[in-house]
Design a protein around this motif. Structure first.
Motif, mmCIF file in Angstrom:
data_model
loop_
_atom_site.group_PDB
_atom_site.id
_atom_site.type_symbol
_atom_site.label_atom_id
_atom_site.label_comp_id
_atom_site.label_asym_id
_atom_site.label_seq_id
_atom_site.Cartn_x
_atom_site.Cartn_y
_atom_site.Cartn_z
ATOM 1 N N ILE A 47 15.514 8.445 -2.437
ATOM 2 C CA ILE A 47 14.048 8.795 -2.106
ATOM 3 C C ILE A 47 13.835 8.033 -0.938
ATOM 4 O O ILE A 47 14.009 6.806 -0.797
ATOM 5 C CB ILE A 47 13.228 8.398 -3.185
ATOM 6 N N VAL A 114 8.319 13.464 -9.292
ATOM 7 C CA VAL A 114 9.295 13.989 -8.196
ATOM 8 C C VAL A 114 10.807 14.178 -8.864
ATOM 9 O O VAL A 114 11.221 13.100 -9.448
ATOM 10 C CB VAL A 114 9.639 12.879 -7.173
ATOM 11 N N VAL A 116 14.586 14.548 -9.217
ATOM 12 C CA VAL A 116 15.406 14.107 -8.288
ATOM 13 C C VAL A 116 16.886 14.471 -9.108
ATOM 14 O O VAL A 116 17.109 14.249 -10.019
ATOM 15 C CB VAL A 116 15.537 12.365 -8.243
ATOM 16 N N GLU A 120 21.019 14.298 -4.485
ATOM 17 C CA GLU A 120 19.863 14.793 -3.480
ATOM 18 C C GLU A 120 19.155 13.649 -2.783
ATOM 19 O O GLU A 120 19.107 12.518 -3.248
ATOM 20 C CB GLU A 120 18.757 15.515 -4.646
ATOM 21 N N ARG A 121 18.638 14.052 -1.599
ATOM 22 C CA ARG A 121 18.132 13.251 -0.844
ATOM 23 C C ARG A 121 16.599 13.799 -0.736
ATOM 24 O O ARG A 121 16.715 14.737 -0.074
ATOM 25 C CB ARG A 121 18.809 12.853 0.447
ATOM 26 N N LEU A 122 15.464 13.139 -0.951
ATOM 27 C CA LEU A 122 14.168 13.545 -0.829
ATOM 28 C C LEU A 122 13.423 12.456 0.186
ATOM 29 O O LEU A 122 13.603 11.325 0.244
ATOM 30 C CB LEU A 122 13.515 13.602 -1.959
ATOM 31 N N HIS A 123 12.487 13.266 0.899
ATOM 32 C CA HIS A 123 11.663 12.757 1.959
ATOM 33 C C HIS A 123 10.341 12.702 1.741
ATOM 34 O O HIS A 123 9.878 13.661 1.458
ATOM 35 C CB HIS A 123 12.181 13.239 3.575
ATOM 36 N N PHE A 124 9.733 11.491 1.879
ATOM 37 C CA PHE A 124 7.996 11.248 1.580
ATOM 38 C C PHE A 124 7.435 10.583 3.056
ATOM 39 O O PHE A 124 8.314 9.871 3.491
ATOM 40 C CB PHE A 124 7.707 10.767 0.341
ATOM 41 N N PRO A 138 5.267 14.700 0.506
ATOM 42 C CA PRO A 138 6.578 15.347 0.330
ATOM 43 C C PRO A 138 6.736 15.628 1.945
ATOM 44 O O PRO A 138 5.665 16.378 2.599
ATOM 45 C CB PRO A 138 6.819 16.316 -0.420
ATOM 46 N N THR A 140 8.857 18.270 4.254
ATOM 47 C CA THR A 140 9.651 19.365 4.197
ATOM 48 C C THR A 140 10.562 19.351 5.436
ATOM 49 O O THR A 140 10.146 19.238 6.545
ATOM 50 C CB THR A 140 8.872 20.693 4.134
#
Length: 141
Positions: A47, A114, A116, A120-124, A138, A140
């Protein structure tokens, strides 16, 4: 006079919110403000949180929470990444209780569930707006 007002009003409104730091413009949080989820774990996801640049709350750190645990203290224009186990994580922001200024005297709590996945790599991003205050949203791709 009308020309001056027409120019100054939009300029004044720009200072009421935050803007993304932009690619390559954010700086990593110093290690003394990284508190949890820094060690990569087998099968973990990532994250990434960036805090926007803006005047509102500019002198304050915001606590970044992962599963309701303070994981970092983030300032304006900074970024941080967390290595988290797969599953649904609770990502949030709150007041920095280590701050001894007026910034720590209010109320702030925003949270997101969230999901996960492994690898996986998630951006906020953390935004600050005059009307609604701080929020985490979040990003996109």
């Amino acid at each position: 006079m009308r020309m001056i007002c027409a120019f100054l009003l939009p300029l004044a409104l720009v200072g009421c919110g935050s803007v993304p730091a932009g690619a390559g413009k954010s700086t990593p949080i110093p290690s003394e403000r990284l508190l949890a989820y820094q060690q990569p774990v087998e099968g973990s996801g990532e994250i990434v949180v960036n805090r926007d640049i803006g005047m509102l709350g500019g002198g304050c750190y915001v606590a970044v929470l992962v599963d309701r645990q303070v994981a970092a203290r983030i300032g304006i224009g900074e970024s941080v990444s967390f290595h988290v186990p797969p599953g649904t994580r609770v990502l949030g922001i709150g007041l920095d209780e280590q701050d001894d200024t007026l910034c720590s005297k209010g109320r702030l709590r925003r949270e997101l569930a969230v999901p996960v996945a492994n690898g996986e790599r998630l951006h906020f991003r953390i935004v600050s707006e005059a009307k609604s205050g701080f929020d985490i949203r979040p990003v996109t791709p």
